[in-house]
Scaffold this active site. Structure first.
Site, PDB file in Angstrom:
ATOM      1  CB  CYS A  51      -0.824  -0.099   0.675  1.00 41.83           C
ATOM      2  SG  CYS A  51      -2.388   1.435   1.916  1.00 41.83           S
TER       3      CYS A  51
ATOM      4  CB  CYS B 102      -0.543   2.438   3.802  1.00 41.23           C
ATOM      5  SG  CYS B 102      -1.846   1.573   3.485  1.00 41.23           S
ATOM      6  CG  ASP B 103       2.883   1.271   4.466  1.00 40.64           C
ATOM      7  OD1 ASP B 103       2.413   1.422   5.906  1.00 40.64           O
ATOM      8  OD2 ASP B 103       2.986  -0.295   4.045  1.00 40.64           O
TER       9      ASP B 103
END
Length: 315
Positions: free
Chosen positions: A132, A135-136
Protein backbone atom coordinates in the site's frame (compact mmCIF):
# COMPACT_ATOMS: atom_id res chain seq x y z
CA UNK A 1 -31.10 -16.06 16.87
CA UNK A 2 -29.14 -12.82 16.47
CA UNK A 3 -30.37 -9.49 15.22
CA UNK A 4 -27.19 -9.03 13.25
CA UNK A 5 -24.11 -11.12 12.47
CA UNK A 6 -20.96 -9.35 11.31
CA UNK A 7 -18.38 -11.37 9.40
CA UNK A 8 -14.88 -9.92 9.71
CA UNK A 9 -13.00 -7.80 12.23
CA UNK A 10 -11.09 -5.19 10.27
CA UNK A 11 -11.85 -1.45 10.66
CA UNK A 12 -15.16 -1.87 8.79
CA UNK A 13 -16.47 -4.80 10.80
CA UNK A 14 -15.42 -3.39 14.15
CA UNK A 15 -16.91 0.03 13.41
CA UNK A 16 -20.18 -1.64 12.44
CA UNK A 17 -20.00 -3.62 15.68
CA UNK A 18 -19.50 -0.47 17.76
CA UNK A 19 -22.50 1.26 16.19
CA UNK A 20 -24.83 -1.74 16.42
CA UNK A 21 -23.79 -2.55 19.97
CA UNK A 22 -24.44 1.05 21.08
CA UNK A 23 -27.89 0.74 19.48
CA UNK A 24 -28.60 -2.31 21.68
CA UNK A 25 -28.63 -4.63 18.67
CA UNK A 26 -26.28 -7.08 20.43
CA UNK A 27 -24.34 -8.04 17.30
CA UNK A 28 -22.36 -11.23 16.97
CA UNK A 29 -18.99 -10.77 15.28
CA UNK A 30 -17.26 -13.71 13.62
CA UNK A 31 -13.52 -13.28 13.33
CA UNK A 32 -11.07 -15.53 11.55
CA UNK A 33 -7.95 -17.02 13.15
CA UNK A 34 -6.09 -13.79 12.26
CA UNK A 35 -8.43 -11.04 13.49
CA UNK A 36 -7.93 -7.36 12.78
CA UNK A 37 -7.57 -7.39 9.02
CA UNK A 38 -4.62 -6.02 7.07
CA UNK A 39 -3.79 -3.44 9.75
CA UNK A 40 -2.41 -6.20 11.94
CA UNK A 41 0.47 -6.52 9.44
CA UNK A 42 1.14 -2.77 9.50
CA UNK A 43 3.68 -1.32 11.89
CA UNK A 44 2.84 2.34 12.42
CA UNK A 45 -0.36 4.00 11.19
CA UNK A 46 0.08 7.75 10.82
CA UNK A 47 -2.97 8.69 8.74
CA UNK A 48 -5.83 7.52 10.96
CA UNK A 49 -7.44 10.66 12.45
CA UNK A 50 -7.09 11.20 16.18
CA UNK A 51 -3.56 9.87 16.63
CA UNK A 52 -1.16 12.78 16.03
CA UNK A 53 1.84 10.67 17.02
CA UNK A 54 0.66 7.65 15.05
CA UNK A 55 -0.41 4.28 16.42
CA UNK A 56 0.68 0.71 15.77
CA UNK A 57 -1.73 -1.14 13.51
CA UNK A 58 -2.37 -4.04 15.94
CA UNK A 59 -2.94 -1.54 18.79
CA UNK A 60 -5.50 0.38 16.76
CA UNK A 61 -7.45 -2.78 16.01
CA UNK A 62 -7.22 -3.98 19.63
CA UNK A 63 -8.66 -0.65 20.79
CA UNK A 64 -11.53 -0.85 18.32
CA UNK A 65 -12.33 -4.36 19.49
CA UNK A 66 -12.35 -3.28 23.15
CA UNK A 67 -14.67 -0.43 22.25
CA UNK A 68 -17.12 -2.83 20.61
CA UNK A 69 -16.95 -5.21 23.57
CA UNK A 70 -17.58 -2.34 25.98
CA UNK A 71 -21.02 -1.84 24.42
CA UNK A 72 -21.92 -5.53 24.47
CA UNK A 73 -20.72 -6.95 21.14
CA UNK A 74 -19.98 -10.68 21.24
CA UNK A 75 -17.08 -12.32 19.39
CA UNK A 76 -16.48 -15.88 18.24
CA UNK A 77 -13.47 -17.18 16.34
CA UNK A 78 -13.90 -19.41 13.32
CA UNK A 79 -14.15 -19.61 9.54
CA UNK A 80 -17.52 -19.11 7.87
CA UNK A 81 -17.62 -22.20 5.70
CA UNK A 82 -20.90 -21.53 3.89
CA UNK A 83 -23.94 -19.29 3.98
CA UNK A 84 -27.65 -19.65 3.24
CA UNK A 85 -28.98 -16.24 2.27
CA UNK A 86 -31.93 -17.20 0.07
CA UNK A 87 -34.41 -16.58 2.89
CA UNK A 88 -34.53 -14.98 6.31
CA UNK A 89 -33.46 -15.65 8.92
CA UNK A 90 -30.06 -16.21 7.36
CA UNK A 91 -27.96 -19.23 8.25
CA UNK A 92 -24.18 -19.42 8.50
CA UNK A 93 -22.09 -22.54 9.00
CA UNK A 94 -19.12 -21.61 11.18
CA UNK A 95 -16.18 -23.91 11.76
CA UNK A 96 -16.17 -25.02 15.39
CA UNK A 97 -19.55 -23.46 16.17
CA UNK A 98 -22.01 -25.08 13.78
CA UNK A 99 -25.00 -23.18 12.47
CA UNK A 100 -25.57 -19.56 13.46
CA UNK A 101 -28.76 -17.73 12.59
CA UNK A 102 -29.27 -14.01 12.12
CA UNK A 103 -31.97 -11.68 10.88
CA UNK A 104 -29.32 -9.60 9.11
CA UNK A 105 -25.72 -10.06 8.01
CA UNK A 106 -22.91 -7.57 7.48
CA UNK A 107 -20.05 -8.84 5.33
CA UNK A 108 -16.73 -7.13 6.06
CA UNK A 109 -14.24 -9.82 5.14
CA UNK A 110 -11.88 -7.47 3.30
CA UNK A 111 -9.57 -8.14 0.39
CA UNK A 112 -6.21 -9.84 0.57
CA UNK A 113 -3.25 -8.32 -1.22
CA UNK A 114 -1.61 -10.66 -3.69
CA UNK A 115 2.02 -11.48 -2.94
CA UNK A 116 4.81 -12.74 -5.15
CA UNK A 117 5.42 -15.83 -3.03
CA UNK A 118 9.19 -15.48 -3.03
CA UNK A 119 11.65 -16.03 -0.15
CA UNK A 120 12.04 -13.11 2.25
CA UNK A 121 8.82 -11.43 1.17
CA UNK A 122 6.40 -12.29 3.96
CA UNK A 123 9.13 -12.11 6.59
CA UNK A 124 9.67 -8.44 5.75
CA UNK A 125 6.11 -7.17 5.49
CA UNK A 126 6.14 -3.98 7.53
CA UNK A 127 9.94 -3.99 7.48
CA UNK A 128 10.44 -2.70 3.96
CA UNK A 129 7.87 -4.76 2.04
CA UNK A 130 4.46 -3.17 1.55
CA UNK A 131 1.33 -3.52 -0.57
CA UNK A 132 0.00 0.00 0.00
CA UNK A 133 1.81 3.09 -1.28
CA UNK A 134 -0.63 5.57 0.27
CA UNK A 135 -0.24 3.82 3.62
CA UNK A 136 3.54 3.52 3.75
CA UNK A 137 5.04 5.82 1.13
CA UNK A 138 5.80 8.55 3.67
CA UNK A 139 8.24 6.25 5.49
CA UNK A 140 10.47 6.11 2.40
CA UNK A 141 11.14 9.80 1.99
CA UNK A 142 14.54 10.31 0.39
CA UNK A 143 15.06 6.60 -0.30
CA UNK A 144 15.14 4.25 -3.28
CA UNK A 145 12.04 2.14 -3.91
CA UNK A 146 11.07 -0.77 -6.13
CA UNK A 147 7.50 -1.29 -7.35
CA UNK A 148 6.65 -4.77 -8.67
CA UNK A 149 3.78 -5.03 -11.14
CA UNK A 150 2.67 -4.14 -14.63
CA UNK A 151 -0.94 -3.02 -14.28
CA UNK A 152 -2.64 0.30 -13.65
CA UNK A 153 -2.24 -0.01 -9.89
CA UNK A 154 1.53 -0.47 -10.26
CA UNK A 155 1.78 2.62 -12.48
CA UNK A 156 -0.34 4.62 -10.06
CA UNK A 157 1.69 3.55 -7.04
CA UNK A 158 5.01 4.21 -8.80
CA UNK A 159 3.91 7.74 -9.68
CA UNK A 160 2.64 8.36 -6.16
CA UNK A 161 5.86 7.12 -4.55
CA UNK A 162 7.98 9.56 -6.55
CA UNK A 163 6.62 12.23 -4.21
CA UNK A 164 8.79 10.74 -1.48
CA UNK A 165 11.51 8.60 -3.04
CA UNK A 166 14.69 9.72 -4.75
CA UNK A 167 13.92 7.12 -7.41
CA UNK A 168 11.41 4.36 -8.17
CA UNK A 169 12.36 1.27 -10.17
CA UNK A 170 9.44 -0.55 -11.74
CA UNK A 171 10.00 -4.30 -12.05
CA UNK A 172 7.79 -6.46 -14.24
CA UNK A 173 8.27 -10.06 -15.32
CA UNK A 174 7.14 -9.41 -18.91
CA UNK A 175 8.54 -7.03 -21.50
CA UNK A 176 5.09 -5.54 -22.05
CA UNK A 177 2.90 -3.85 -19.45
CA UNK A 178 -0.76 -4.65 -18.79
CA UNK A 179 -1.53 -1.08 -17.74
CA UNK A 180 -3.70 1.20 -19.87
CA UNK A 181 -1.85 3.43 -22.31
CA UNK A 182 -2.66 6.61 -20.40
CA UNK A 183 -1.24 5.16 -17.18
CA UNK A 184 1.86 3.88 -18.98
CA UNK A 185 2.46 7.24 -20.61
CA UNK A 186 2.08 9.03 -17.31
CA UNK A 187 4.65 6.76 -15.68
CA UNK A 188 7.12 6.97 -18.59
CA UNK A 189 6.96 10.75 -18.49
CA UNK A 190 8.04 10.70 -14.85
CA UNK A 191 11.81 11.17 -14.75
CA UNK A 192 12.04 9.56 -11.31
CA UNK A 193 10.77 6.20 -12.58
CA UNK A 194 13.22 3.63 -13.95
CA UNK A 195 12.33 0.40 -15.76
CA UNK A 196 13.41 -3.21 -15.22
CA UNK A 197 11.15 -5.14 -17.56
CA UNK A 198 11.25 -8.83 -18.47
CA UNK A 199 12.77 -9.62 -15.10
CA UNK A 200 11.37 -12.15 -12.64
CA UNK A 201 11.64 -11.40 -8.90
CA UNK A 202 13.36 -14.27 -7.08
CA UNK A 203 14.02 -13.17 -3.51
CA UNK A 204 13.70 -10.22 -1.15
CA UNK A 205 17.16 -9.50 0.22
CA UNK A 206 17.25 -8.12 3.75
CA UNK A 207 19.38 -7.75 6.84
CA UNK A 208 18.34 -7.30 10.43
CA UNK A 209 17.97 -3.60 9.66
CA UNK A 210 15.49 -4.11 6.83
CA UNK A 211 15.21 -4.63 3.09
CA UNK A 212 18.34 -3.97 1.03
CA UNK A 213 17.51 -5.39 -2.39
CA UNK A 214 15.44 -7.54 -4.72
CA UNK A 215 17.08 -10.46 -6.53
CA UNK A 216 15.79 -10.81 -10.08
CA UNK A 217 16.46 -12.97 -13.12
CA UNK A 218 16.66 -11.57 -16.63
CA UNK A 219 14.25 -13.71 -18.62
CA UNK A 220 16.24 -13.32 -21.82
CA UNK A 221 19.79 -13.94 -20.64
CA UNK A 222 19.03 -15.94 -17.51
CA UNK A 223 21.45 -13.78 -15.53
CA UNK A 224 20.62 -12.95 -11.93
CA UNK A 225 21.32 -9.68 -10.14
CA UNK A 226 20.32 -7.83 -7.00
CA UNK A 227 18.61 -4.49 -7.48
CA UNK A 228 19.48 -2.33 -4.48
CA UNK A 229 16.53 -0.72 -2.73
CA UNK A 230 15.26 0.48 0.62
CA UNK A 231 11.71 -0.72 0.06
CA UNK A 232 9.62 -3.00 -2.14
CA UNK A 233 6.01 -2.27 -2.98
CA UNK A 234 4.13 -5.25 -4.40
CA UNK A 235 1.36 -3.99 -6.69
CA UNK A 236 -0.04 -7.05 -8.41
CA UNK A 237 -3.62 -6.70 -7.21
CA UNK A 238 -5.98 -7.78 -4.44
CA UNK A 239 -8.37 -10.68 -4.04
CA UNK A 240 -11.67 -9.91 -2.26
CA UNK A 241 -12.50 -12.53 0.36
CA UNK A 242 -15.85 -13.60 -1.06
CA UNK A 243 -15.29 -17.20 -2.15
CA UNK A 244 -17.09 -18.53 0.96
CA UNK A 245 -20.31 -16.86 -0.20
CA UNK A 246 -20.70 -19.32 -3.05
CA UNK A 247 -22.40 -16.75 -5.26
CA UNK A 248 -25.11 -15.99 -2.71
CA UNK A 249 -24.47 -12.24 -3.12
CA UNK A 250 -23.92 -10.43 -6.40
CA UNK A 251 -20.28 -9.53 -7.13
CA UNK A 252 -18.44 -7.88 -10.00
CA UNK A 253 -16.10 -9.68 -12.39
CA UNK A 254 -13.26 -9.42 -9.86
CA UNK A 255 -15.25 -10.80 -6.94
CA UNK A 256 -15.98 -7.53 -5.13
CA UNK A 257 -19.47 -7.34 -3.66
CA UNK A 258 -21.78 -4.95 -5.48
CA UNK A 259 -23.64 -2.46 -3.30
CA UNK A 260 -26.36 0.02 -4.17
CA UNK A 261 -24.61 3.38 -4.78
CA UNK A 262 -24.53 5.53 -1.67
CA UNK A 263 -25.43 2.62 0.61
CA UNK A 264 -24.07 -0.66 1.92
CA UNK A 265 -27.03 -2.65 0.59
CA UNK A 266 -26.35 -5.76 -1.47
CA UNK A 267 -28.83 -7.37 -3.85
CA UNK A 268 -30.10 -9.48 -0.91
CA UNK A 269 -32.36 -7.50 1.47
CA UNK A 270 -30.93 -7.70 4.97
CA UNK A 271 -27.37 -8.41 3.78
CA UNK A 272 -24.92 -5.51 3.79
CA UNK A 273 -21.27 -5.14 2.79
CA UNK A 274 -18.59 -2.72 3.93
CA UNK A 275 -14.85 -2.23 3.80
CA UNK A 276 -12.45 -3.54 1.19
CA UNK A 277 -14.71 -6.47 0.28
CA UNK A 278 -16.79 -3.94 -1.69
CA UNK A 279 -14.15 -1.26 -2.30
CA UNK A 280 -11.56 -1.82 -5.02
CA UNK A 281 -10.65 1.87 -5.25
CA UNK A 282 -9.69 3.43 -1.91
CA UNK A 283 -8.77 0.52 0.39
CA UNK A 284 -7.95 2.73 3.38
CA UNK A 285 -8.61 2.07 7.05
CA UNK A 286 -10.59 5.29 7.44
CA UNK A 287 -12.80 4.68 4.39
CA UNK A 288 -13.39 1.12 5.59
CA UNK A 289 -14.41 2.41 9.02
CA UNK A 290 -16.75 4.94 7.40
CA UNK A 291 -18.42 2.26 5.32
CA UNK A 292 -18.75 0.16 8.49
CA UNK A 293 -20.74 2.99 10.04
CA UNK A 294 -22.93 3.10 6.92
CA UNK A 295 -23.56 -0.64 7.11
CA UNK A 296 -24.54 -0.45 10.77
CA UNK A 297 -26.99 2.40 10.18
CA UNK A 298 -28.47 0.71 7.10
CA UNK A 299 -28.78 -2.54 9.05
CA UNK A 300 -30.40 -0.83 12.04
CA UNK A 301 -33.01 0.85 9.85
CA UNK A 302 -33.70 -2.44 8.09
CA UNK A 303 -34.21 -4.27 11.37
CA UNK A 304 -36.46 -1.58 12.80
CA UNK A 305 -38.75 -1.99 9.84
CA UNK A 306 -38.75 -5.78 9.71
CA UNK A 307 -38.44 -7.33 13.18
CA UNK A 308 -41.68 -9.03 14.18
CA UNK A 309 -40.62 -11.39 16.97
CA UNK A 310 -38.65 -11.52 20.20
CA UNK A 311 -34.90 -12.11 20.31
CA UNK A 312 -32.53 -14.09 22.46
CA UNK A 313 -28.83 -13.32 22.59
CA UNK A 314 -27.21 -16.56 23.72
CA UNK A 315 -24.73 -18.77 21.93
Amino acid sequence: MYKSIIIGTGPAGLTAAIYLARANMNPLIIEGPEPGGQLTTTTEVENFPGFPEGIMGPDLMANMRKQAERFGAKFVTGWVESVELSQRPFKLQVDGHGEMIGESVIISTGASAKYLGIPGERDNVGKGVSTCATCDGFFFRGKKIIVVGGGDSAMEEANFLTRFATGVELVHRRDELRASKIMQDRARENEKIGWSLNKTPLEVVATGMGVTGLKVRDNTSGEEEVLETDGIFVAIGHTPNTAFLGGAVETDEHGYIKVKPGTSETNVPGVFACGDVQDSKYRQAITAAGSGCMAALDCERFLEGSITHDWSQSL
